[in-house]
Design a protein around this motif. Structure first.
Motif, PDB file in Angstrom:
ATOM      1  N   TRP A   1      11.917  -4.146  -1.676  1.00 20.69           N
ATOM      2  CA  TRP A   1      11.318  -3.006  -0.959  1.00 20.69           C
ATOM      3  C   TRP A   1       9.978  -2.637  -1.583  1.00 20.69           C
ATOM      4  O   TRP A   1       9.853  -2.591  -2.815  1.00 20.69           O
ATOM      5  N   ASP A   2       8.988  -2.350  -0.721  1.00 17.55           N
ATOM      6  CA  ASP A   2       7.742  -1.733  -1.167  1.00 17.55           C
ATOM      7  C   ASP A   2       7.929  -0.226  -0.983  1.00 17.55           C
ATOM      8  O   ASP A   2       8.046   0.253   0.155  1.00 17.55           O
ATOM      9  N   LEU A   3       7.959   0.492  -2.086  1.00 21.00           N
ATOM     10  CA  LEU A   3       8.282   1.921  -2.021  1.00 21.00           C
ATOM     11  C   LEU A   3       7.066   2.819  -2.238  1.00 21.00           C
ATOM     12  O   LEU A   3       7.192   3.963  -2.681  1.00 21.00           O
ATOM     13  N   ALA A   4       5.879   2.296  -1.906  1.00 22.56           N
ATOM     14  CA  ALA A   4       4.646   3.075  -2.095  1.00 22.56           C
ATOM     15  C   ALA A   4       4.753   4.466  -1.479  1.00 22.56           C
ATOM     16  O   ALA A   4       4.343   5.456  -2.069  1.00 22.56           O
ATOM     17  N   HIS A   5       5.306   4.524  -0.248  1.00 21.94           N
ATOM     18  CA  HIS A   5       5.358   5.800   0.465  1.00 21.94           C
ATOM     19  C   HIS A   5       6.721   6.471   0.338  1.00 21.94           C
ATOM     20  O   HIS A   5       6.962   7.490   0.993  1.00 21.94           O
ATOM     21  N   ALA A   6       7.585   5.890  -0.477  1.00 23.94           N
ATOM     22  CA  ALA A   6       8.932   6.451  -0.628  1.00 23.94           C
ATOM     23  C   ALA A   6       9.118   7.119  -1.992  1.00 23.94           C
ATOM     24  O   ALA A   6       9.761   8.171  -2.095  1.00 23.94           O
TER      25      ALA A   6
ATOM     26  N   ASN B   1       1.167  -2.609 -14.464  1.00 22.15           N
ATOM     27  CA  ASN B   1       0.167  -3.137 -13.507  1.00 22.15           C
ATOM     28  C   ASN B   1      -0.094  -2.160 -12.359  1.00 22.15           C
ATOM     29  O   ASN B   1      -0.097  -0.956 -12.551  1.00 22.15           O
ATOM     30  N   SER B   2      -0.305  -2.727 -11.178  1.00 19.07           N
ATOM     31  CA  SER B   2      -0.402  -1.888  -9.984  1.00 19.07           C
ATOM     32  C   SER B   2       0.392  -2.564  -8.878  1.00 19.07           C
ATOM     33  O   SER B   2       0.925  -3.665  -9.063  1.00 19.07           O
ATOM     34  N   LEU B   3       0.467  -1.893  -7.744  1.00 18.40           N
ATOM     35  CA  LEU B   3       1.482  -2.281  -6.760  1.00 18.40           C
ATOM     36  C   LEU B   3       1.372  -3.727  -6.267  1.00 18.40           C
ATOM     37  O   LEU B   3       2.337  -4.487  -6.330  1.00 18.40           O
ATOM     38  N   THR B   4       0.203  -4.114  -5.772  1.00 21.91           N
ATOM     39  CA  THR B   4       0.121  -5.453  -5.177  1.00 21.91           C
ATOM     40  C   THR B   4       0.298  -6.531  -6.244  1.00 21.91           C
ATOM     41  O   THR B   4       0.875  -7.595  -5.975  1.00 21.91           O
ATOM     42  N   VAL B   5      -0.174  -6.251  -7.454  1.00 23.47           N
ATOM     43  CA  VAL B   5       0.044  -7.200  -8.553  1.00 23.47           C
ATOM     44  C   VAL B   5       1.551  -7.371  -8.772  1.00 23.47           C
ATOM     45  O   VAL B   5       2.061  -8.496  -8.903  1.00 23.47           O
TER      46      VAL B   5
ATOM     47  N   ASN C   1       7.383   3.438   6.064  1.00 24.55           N
ATOM     48  CA  ASN C   1       6.230   2.695   6.574  1.00 24.55           C
ATOM     49  C   ASN C   1       4.951   3.532   6.465  1.00 24.55           C
ATOM     50  O   ASN C   1       4.935   4.701   6.838  1.00 24.55           O
ATOM     51  N   TYR C   2       3.895   2.891   5.993  1.00 21.51           N
ATOM     52  CA  TYR C   2       2.657   3.631   5.725  1.00 21.51           C
ATOM     53  C   TYR C   2       2.021   4.189   6.993  1.00 21.51           C
ATOM     54  O   TYR C   2       1.350   5.224   6.971  1.00 21.51           O
ATOM     55  N   TYR C   3       2.244   3.535   8.132  1.00 24.31           N
ATOM     56  CA  TYR C   3       1.519   3.885   9.354  1.00 24.31           C
ATOM     57  C   TYR C   3       2.296   4.918  10.186  1.00 24.31           C
ATOM     58  O   TYR C   3       1.763   5.947  10.561  1.00 24.31           O
TER      59      TYR C   3
ATOM     60  N   HIS D   1       2.251   5.084  -8.065  1.00 23.62           N
ATOM     61  CA  HIS D   1       2.501   6.469  -8.511  1.00 23.62           C
ATOM     62  C   HIS D   1       1.390   7.414  -8.098  1.00 23.62           C
ATOM     63  O   HIS D   1       1.351   8.544  -8.530  1.00 23.62           O
ATOM     64  N   TYR D   2       0.417   6.909  -7.304  1.00 25.27           N
ATOM     65  CA  TYR D   2      -0.731   7.780  -7.021  1.00 25.27           C
ATOM     66  C   TYR D   2      -0.569   8.592  -5.745  1.00 25.27           C
ATOM     67  O   TYR D   2      -1.407   9.413  -5.426  1.00 25.27           O
ATOM     68  N   LYS D   3       0.522   8.356  -5.009  1.00 33.15           N
ATOM     69  CA  LYS D   3       0.719   9.124  -3.769  1.00 33.15           C
ATOM     70  C   LYS D   3       1.575  10.352  -4.093  1.00 33.15           C
ATOM     71  O   LYS D   3       1.080  11.332  -4.634  1.00 33.15           O
ATOM     72  N   TYR D   4       2.885  10.259  -3.797  1.00 36.18           N
ATOM     73  CA  TYR D   4       3.736  11.437  -3.964  1.00 36.18           C
ATOM     74  C   TYR D   4       4.084  11.720  -5.426  1.00 36.18           C
ATOM     75  O   TYR D   4       4.642  12.763  -5.737  1.00 36.18           O
TER      76      TYR D   4
ATOM     77  N   THR E   1       3.196  -3.654   8.692  1.00 38.11           N
ATOM     78  CA  THR E   1       3.288  -3.799   7.238  1.00 38.11           C
ATOM     79  C   THR E   1       1.897  -3.555   6.660  1.00 38.11           C
ATOM     80  O   THR E   1       0.898  -3.996   7.238  1.00 38.11           O
ATOM     81  N   PHE E   2       1.832  -2.877   5.526  1.00 39.23           N
ATOM     82  CA  PHE E   2       0.533  -2.573   4.920  1.00 39.23           C
ATOM     83  C   PHE E   2      -0.235  -3.890   4.677  1.00 39.23           C
ATOM     84  O   PHE E   2       0.333  -4.859   4.169  1.00 39.23           O
ATOM     85  N   PRO E   3      -1.530  -3.934   5.036  1.00 37.89           N
ATOM     86  CA  PRO E   3      -2.276  -5.199   4.949  1.00 37.89           C
ATOM     87  C   PRO E   3      -2.187  -5.883   3.583  1.00 37.89           C
ATOM     88  O   PRO E   3      -2.037  -7.105   3.518  1.00 37.89           O
ATOM     89  N   SER E   4      -2.239  -5.121   2.494  1.00 40.08           N
ATOM     90  CA  SER E   4      -2.195  -5.755   1.171  1.00 40.08           C
ATOM     91  C   SER E   4      -0.915  -6.590   1.006  1.00 40.08           C
ATOM     92  O   SER E   4      -0.927  -7.696   0.478  1.00 40.08           O
ATOM     93  N   ASP E   5       0.192  -6.044   1.492  1.00 38.59           N
ATOM     94  CA  ASP E   5       1.471  -6.758   1.410  1.00 38.59           C
ATOM     95  C   ASP E   5       1.417  -8.018   2.275  1.00 38.59           C
ATOM     96  O   ASP E   5       1.894  -9.085   1.873  1.00 38.59           O
ATOM     97  N   GLN E   6       0.830  -7.865   3.471  1.00 40.49           N
ATOM     98  CA  GLN E   6       0.751  -9.040   4.354  1.00 40.49           C
ATOM     99  C   GLN E   6      -0.074 -10.144   3.717  1.00 40.49           C
ATOM    100  O   GLN E   6       0.275 -11.323   3.808  1.00 40.49           O
TER     101      GLN E   6
END
Ligand SMILES: Cc1ncc(COP(=O)(O)O)c(C=O)c1O
Length: 395
Positions: free
Chosen positions: A188-193, A74-78, A163-165, A213-216, A103-108
């Motif tokens: 944990w949301d590890l989008a930026h980790a 899937n993708s992250l928020t899903v 943290n994304y911000y 997987h689209y960031k780092y 916290t990233f808005p999608s997570d909120q």
């Protein structure tokens, strides 16, 4: 750029660049599809039925997990929503979710709707960790104090690993342990980790985690996400979850039985079949991570971002750095707050000069030198352009 002008790409925190082998990996899938049709699921060099499963060893190395504990899906928020079906089980006494500030808005949105779905009030159930005045980041001791205070009424502690911000890297093992000591589930949301900092999810005893997987990890726009479920939940068919055929026991998946029998491990949450075309660049990228290894990537990252901070500190005025000063408390990204009202103008000048980075309202410019493709010279050039942009816009 498409017009041939030179750019300085410092935006790996948002979308990583294409790996050299991505197009070939995608080409292989296209060739198999053209030549094999449906047979591609079970024949050829990379049968699609196992395409996602085959990546689990590499994914495990990326996030410090056993292969069975991870899955590409899937993708992250899903995935956050899906895993919350199993891991956010609020009761009248224990219903809160502890999250970080920014916290990233999608997570909120996911947290708030999940809370409502269970019949609770998000304004009461969400505990947003406080920060100290004048500090953009959270101190671990403050986080632990909040967990101690609210832990007995908290069902889930779920922070972004980085943290994304602000770019803050949290002390994940300490926070995970504190959450567990208070009887909470810790996710944990590890989008930026993921692909940015070394992770040891299994040893840290994390309950579950999700990342993109689209960031780092450089797997391409909207590449499929990753998920981790600790092995203690591997053989827990009793856990509430949403189901689909790709999460069903592999040995009977094609026997078309009526009753869902989850595959052990994280694969039991998979639901739907792997999107092969968008997973191909991930396969190429993970091979690169396997070859280089996270310790070497992190070592170069610390030097690159350390150099960036040094050059920025030498500029001194007109902005400040929102990311914690301790290099152990951030990854590649530094977040810069431009003083006054000229932040957007500074960002526009950076852009006109070929710098690709990103802007987050109200006044934050995120800069992320990615160790896999950025050089020290890139960082030096950025610092020069940034200083000039500050001078040009000085109020
Ligand atoms: C921390 C964090 N969480 C969630 C998301 C949402 O990701 P997606 O659109 O892949 O669900 C992002 C996207 O950048 C993010 O940075």
């Amino acid at each position: 750029m498409t017009d041939g002008s030179e750019t300085l790409y410092l935006c790996g925190n948002s979308l990583g660049l294409q790996s050299l082998d991505a197009a070939a990996a995608l080409g292989d899938v296209m060739t198999d599809w053209a030549e094999l049709g449906i047979e591609g699921y079970f024949s050829g060099d990379n049968p699609w039925a196992d395409y996602g499963t085959e990546l689990r060893a590499s994914e495990g190395r990326l996030v410090g997990a056993h292969p069975e504990e991870v899955i590409v899906m899937n993708s992250l928020t899903v995935n956050i929503n899906l895993l919350m079906v199993s891991f956010y089980r609020p009761t009248a006494d224990r219903f809160r979710i502890i999250i970080e500030d920014h916290t990233f808005p999608s997570d909120q949105y996911a947290f708030r709707e999940q809370i409502r779905y269970h019949g609770f009030d998000p304004d009461e159930a969400l505990i947003i960790l406080p920060r100290r005045d004048e500090e953009d980041w959270h101190r671990t001791e403050d986080i632990l104090r909040v967990i101690e205070e609210y832990g007995s009424s908290t069902a889930l502690v779920m922070l972004g690993g980085v943290n994304y911000y602000t770019g803050q890297l949290f002390d994940m093992p300490t926070i995970t342990k504190a959450g567990h000591d208070a009887g909470c589930i810790v996710g944990w949301d590890l989008a930026h980790a993921a692909g940015n900092v070394p992770l040891h999810l299994h040893d840290w005893d994390v309950d579950f985690a999700c990342w993109c997987h689209y960031k780092y990890v450089n797997a391409g726009p909207a590449a499929p996400g990753g998920a981790f479920v600790h092995e203690r939940f591997s053989r827990r068919p009793d856990l509430k979850r949403f189901a689909g055929w790709w999460g069903h026991n592999r040995s009977t998946r094609f026997q078309w039985v009526d009753e869902f029998d989850p595959e052990p491990g994280a694969a039991g949450w998979q639901m739907t079949n792997t999107p092969i075309l968008s997973t191909a660049p991930l396969k190429a990228s993970l091979a690169m991570f396997d070859e280089i290894g996270m310790p070497a990537i992190r070592a170069k990252s610390m030097k690159l971002t350390g150099y960036l901070r040094q050059l920025l500190e030498a500029i001194g005025t007109g902005f400040d750095i929102m990311t914690p000063p301790d290099p152990e408390q951030h990854g590649a990204q530094l977040s810069l707050r431009v003083h006054g009202t000229n932040g957007r103008a500074v960002f526009d000048i950076l852009k006109q000069n070929g710098v690709i980075c990103d802007w987050r309202n109200p006044n934050c410019i995120r800069i992320s030198p990615a160790p896999l493709y950025n050089s020290f010279e890139d960082v030096r050039r950025f610092a020069i352009i940034f200083r000039e942009a500050l001078e040009e816009t000085a109020e």
